[in-house]
Design a protein around this motif. Structure first.
Motif, PDB file in Angstrom:
ATOM      1  N   ASP A   1     -23.362 -54.170  14.516  1.00  0.00           N
ATOM      2  CA  ASP A   1     -22.315 -54.877  15.259  1.00  0.00           C
ATOM      3  C   ASP A   1     -20.936 -54.386  14.828  1.00  0.00           C
ATOM      4  N   ARG A   2     -20.790 -54.171  13.519  1.00  0.00           N
ATOM      5  CA  ARG A   2     -19.487 -53.775  12.973  1.00  0.00           C
ATOM      6  C   ARG A   2     -19.029 -52.430  13.518  1.00  0.00           C
ATOM      7  N   VAL A   3     -19.970 -51.505  13.764  1.00  0.00           N
ATOM      8  CA  VAL A   3     -19.595 -50.189  14.295  1.00  0.00           C
ATOM      9  C   VAL A   3     -19.744 -50.138  15.819  1.00  0.00           C
ATOM     10  N   ARG A   4     -19.834 -51.331  16.406  1.00  0.00           N
ATOM     11  CA  ARG A   4     -19.773 -51.500  17.869  1.00  0.00           C
ATOM     12  C   ARG A   4     -20.943 -50.839  18.602  1.00  0.00           C
ATOM     13  N   ILE A   5     -22.137 -51.076  18.107  1.00  0.00           N
ATOM     14  CA  ILE A   5     -23.342 -50.681  18.840  1.00  0.00           C
ATOM     15  C   ILE A   5     -23.798 -51.896  19.631  1.00  0.00           C
ATOM     16  N   PRO A   6     -23.810 -51.797  20.960  1.00  0.00           N
ATOM     17  CA  PRO A   6     -24.154 -52.966  21.773  1.00  0.00           C
ATOM     18  C   PRO A   6     -25.609 -53.384  21.590  1.00  0.00           C
ATOM     19  N   ALA A   7     -25.859 -54.690  21.753  1.00  0.00           N
ATOM     20  CA  ALA A   7     -27.209 -55.261  21.631  1.00  0.00           C
ATOM     21  C   ALA A   7     -27.852 -54.879  20.310  1.00  0.00           C
TER      22      ALA A   7
ATOM     23  N   MET B   1     -24.643 -43.409  11.344  1.00  0.00           N
ATOM     24  CA  MET B   1     -24.323 -42.713  10.099  1.00  0.00           C
ATOM     25  C   MET B   1     -23.109 -43.348   9.422  1.00  0.00           C
ATOM     26  N   ILE B   2     -22.116 -43.722  10.219  1.00  0.00           N
ATOM     27  CA  ILE B   2     -20.929 -44.373   9.655  1.00  0.00           C
ATOM     28  C   ILE B   2     -21.308 -45.742   9.088  1.00  0.00           C
TER      29      ILE B   2
ATOM     30  N   LEU C   1     -19.766 -33.686  20.044  1.00  0.00           N
ATOM     31  CA  LEU C   1     -19.499 -34.877  20.854  1.00  0.00           C
ATOM     32  C   LEU C   1     -18.413 -34.559  21.867  1.00  0.00           C
ATOM     33  N   ASP C   2     -18.461 -35.216  23.031  1.00  0.00           N
ATOM     34  CA  ASP C   2     -17.415 -34.961  24.016  1.00  0.00           C
ATOM     35  C   ASP C   2     -16.099 -35.583  23.549  1.00  0.00           C
ATOM     36  N   VAL C   3     -15.021 -35.203  24.197  1.00  0.00           N
ATOM     37  CA  VAL C   3     -13.685 -35.556  23.719  1.00  0.00           C
ATOM     38  C   VAL C   3     -13.481 -37.062  23.629  1.00  0.00           C
ATOM     39  N   THR C   4     -13.966 -37.790  24.617  1.00  0.00           N
ATOM     40  CA  THR C   4     -13.787 -39.245  24.621  1.00  0.00           C
ATOM     41  C   THR C   4     -14.511 -39.884  23.447  1.00  0.00           C
ATOM     42  N   VAL C   5     -15.760 -39.454  23.207  1.00  0.00           N
ATOM     43  CA  VAL C   5     -16.543 -40.009  22.097  1.00  0.00           C
ATOM     44  C   VAL C   5     -15.932 -39.595  20.764  1.00  0.00           C
ATOM     45  N   GLN C   6     -15.418 -38.367  20.680  1.00  0.00           N
ATOM     46  CA  GLN C   6     -14.722 -37.921  19.468  1.00  0.00           C
ATOM     47  C   GLN C   6     -13.610 -38.902  19.109  1.00  0.00           C
ATOM     48  N   ALA C   7     -12.797 -39.237  20.100  1.00  0.00           N
ATOM     49  CA  ALA C   7     -11.669 -40.151  19.868  1.00  0.00           C
ATOM     50  C   ALA C   7     -12.161 -41.516  19.403  1.00  0.00           C
ATOM     51  N   GLN C   8     -13.252 -42.003  19.992  1.00  0.00           N
ATOM     52  CA  GLN C   8     -13.795 -43.302  19.608  1.00  0.00           C
ATOM     53  C   GLN C   8     -14.295 -43.291  18.164  1.00  0.00           C
ATOM     54  N   VAL C   9     -14.999 -42.214  17.784  1.00  0.00           N
ATOM     55  CA  VAL C   9     -15.522 -42.107  16.420  1.00  0.00           C
ATOM     56  C   VAL C   9     -14.383 -42.037  15.410  1.00  0.00           C
ATOM     57  N   MET C  10     -13.354 -41.233  15.716  1.00  0.00           N
ATOM     58  CA  MET C  10     -12.223 -41.116  14.794  1.00  0.00           C
ATOM     59  C   MET C  10     -11.466 -42.432  14.682  1.00  0.00           C
ATOM     60  N   GLU C  11     -11.314 -43.132  15.786  1.00  0.00           N
ATOM     61  CA  GLU C  11     -10.637 -44.436  15.770  1.00  0.00           C
ATOM     62  C   GLU C  11     -11.420 -45.431  14.924  1.00  0.00           C
ATOM     63  N   LEU C  12     -12.754 -45.397  15.040  1.00  0.00           N
ATOM     64  CA  LEU C  12     -13.603 -46.288  14.260  1.00  0.00           C
ATOM     65  C   LEU C  12     -13.479 -45.988  12.766  1.00  0.00           C
TER      66      LEU C  12
ATOM     67  N   ALA D   1     -10.969 -44.591  11.194  1.00  0.00           N
ATOM     68  CA  ALA D   1      -9.634 -44.991  10.733  1.00  0.00           C
ATOM     69  C   ALA D   1      -9.546 -46.512  10.575  1.00  0.00           C
ATOM     70  N   GLU D   2     -10.139 -47.246  11.499  1.00  0.00           N
ATOM     71  CA  GLU D   2     -10.104 -48.712  11.436  1.00  0.00           C
ATOM     72  C   GLU D   2     -10.856 -49.226  10.219  1.00  0.00           C
ATOM     73  N   LEU D   3     -12.044 -48.669   9.966  1.00  0.00           N
ATOM     74  CA  LEU D   3     -12.845 -49.093   8.820  1.00  0.00           C
ATOM     75  C   LEU D   3     -12.155 -48.736   7.508  1.00  0.00           C
ATOM     76  N   GLN D   4     -11.504 -47.579   7.496  1.00  0.00           N
ATOM     77  CA  GLN D   4     -10.792 -47.172   6.288  1.00  0.00           C
ATOM     78  C   GLN D   4      -9.672 -48.150   5.955  1.00  0.00           C
ATOM     79  N   ARG D   5      -8.918 -48.543   6.986  1.00  0.00           N
ATOM     80  CA  ARG D   5      -7.833 -49.498   6.757  1.00  0.00           C
ATOM     81  C   ARG D   5      -8.378 -50.836   6.268  1.00  0.00           C
TER      82      ARG D   5
END
Length: 324
Positions: free
Chosen positions: A136-142, A163-164, A184-195, A197-201
């Protein structure tokens, strides 16, 4: 300093000779800081990370010198049992190919739960509940339903999220992410990097981000260390690197990024190939490919000159590079 790598040397004994994969690498990362380690394939980024984590394949690889000081302890002096207790609990790694890194015959829930049963002594029931919570924390639905699924039933981006989740499970002080957005495609890349960064903070973790893509790290890194032929050739705060690189190799990497205002132009590429690590050329290892190379570059290996108090460049002519 959370982690300090000091003058690290790693070599591999091969049929063709001794490959010097890491040649005196020195860098550090502090709590809550993101260090991006950049360079072409074969520059020594991942080997350095494996040496830090204590997962270097030996043989053929072996550490021949240096220190890896984590929270005041030199990891290279610890016994394997002590290193094993640190891995996962205090430092963790997100691998490049999630499908290969995950066990294909175990559910993702079992693999996540194992972190808690092994390191925290939890019951299987409690560990499974923590696995669902992590998903849930890494936003995997269901997550409650998908915790029973196998790695092949997830997309590439979702596998990387697993993995994260494994990496942050025990809230380590340091995470090393080895090209986490490759394939990973560009959109998914951005989502993974955002995740990440958020977890690091949230957890105040130190993060070492290994990549060959300068575009990926622009918004997330605090500092950048550029590697070539097993050594650091430039180290600087992220904004300094993008504003004015102080090494020709860094400039070449930046120039090779596609730009909207260069539509229709041929994409720049650094000429030549990285050196064979069993036969690294004398002098500066980049000189056969360098547009600024002069006679001194073929004989004298440049040290990491101090460009300012916060950056260094291993180039005899760093001032000319800095001036463009």
């Amino acid at each position: 300093m959370l982690l300090e790598v000091r003058d690290l040397h790693v070599e591999f004994r091969t049929r063709d000779g001794v490959a010097k994969a890491v040649n005196g690498v020195t860098y550090g990362v502090d709590e809550g800081e993101t260090l991006a380690v950049l360079g072409e394939s074969g520059s020594g980024k991942s080997v350095t990370a494996q040496a830090v984590m204590g997962i270097l394949d030996t043989p053929p690889g072996r550490i021949t010198g240096g220190e890896v000081v984590f929270q005041g302890r030199d990891l290279l002096t610890l016994k394997e049992e002590e290193r094993r207790r640190i891995r996962g609990a205090e430092m963790a790694m997100v691998f490049q190919d999630a499908l290969s890194a995950l066990n294909p015959v175990l559910t993702v829930g079992d693999q996540l739960a194992e972190m808690f049963t092994v390191h925290r002594g939890m019951s299987r029931k409690d560990a499974r509940a923590k696995a669902v919570e992590l998903m849930d924390r890494v936003r995997i639905p269901a997550a409650r339903e998908r915790v029973r699924q196998y790695p092949h039933q997830f997309s590439g981006g979702m596998r990387q999220r697993i993995m994260i989740a494994m990496a942050i499970a025990l809230e380590p002080a340091l995470i090393i992410a080895d090209e986490p957005t490759t394939a990973l495609d560009v959109t998914v890349q951005a989502q993974v990097m955002e995740l990440l960064a958020e977890l690091q903070r949230e957890y105040r973790m130190g993060l070492i981000l290994i990549t060959h893509d300068l575009g990926v790290v622009a918004d997330v890194a605090d500092r950048i260390a550029v590697m070539y032929a097993g050594r650091i050739v430039e180290s600087a705060p992220v904004h300094d690197i993008y504003k004015a690189p102080a090494h020709p190799y860094t400039r070449g990497l930046l120039d090779s990024i596609p730009r909207l205002d260069h539509k229709g132009r041929e994409l720049y590429a650094i000429k030549g190939l990285p050196p064979n690590l069993t036969r690294i050329p004398p002098g500066c290892p980049f000189h056969p490919r360098c547009p600024l190379a002069r006679d001194v570059c073929t004989t004298d290996d440049p040290p990491l000159y101090e460009v300012s108090g916060t950056r260094g460049s291993a180039c005899h002519f760093w001032r000319e590079c800095l001036d463009g």
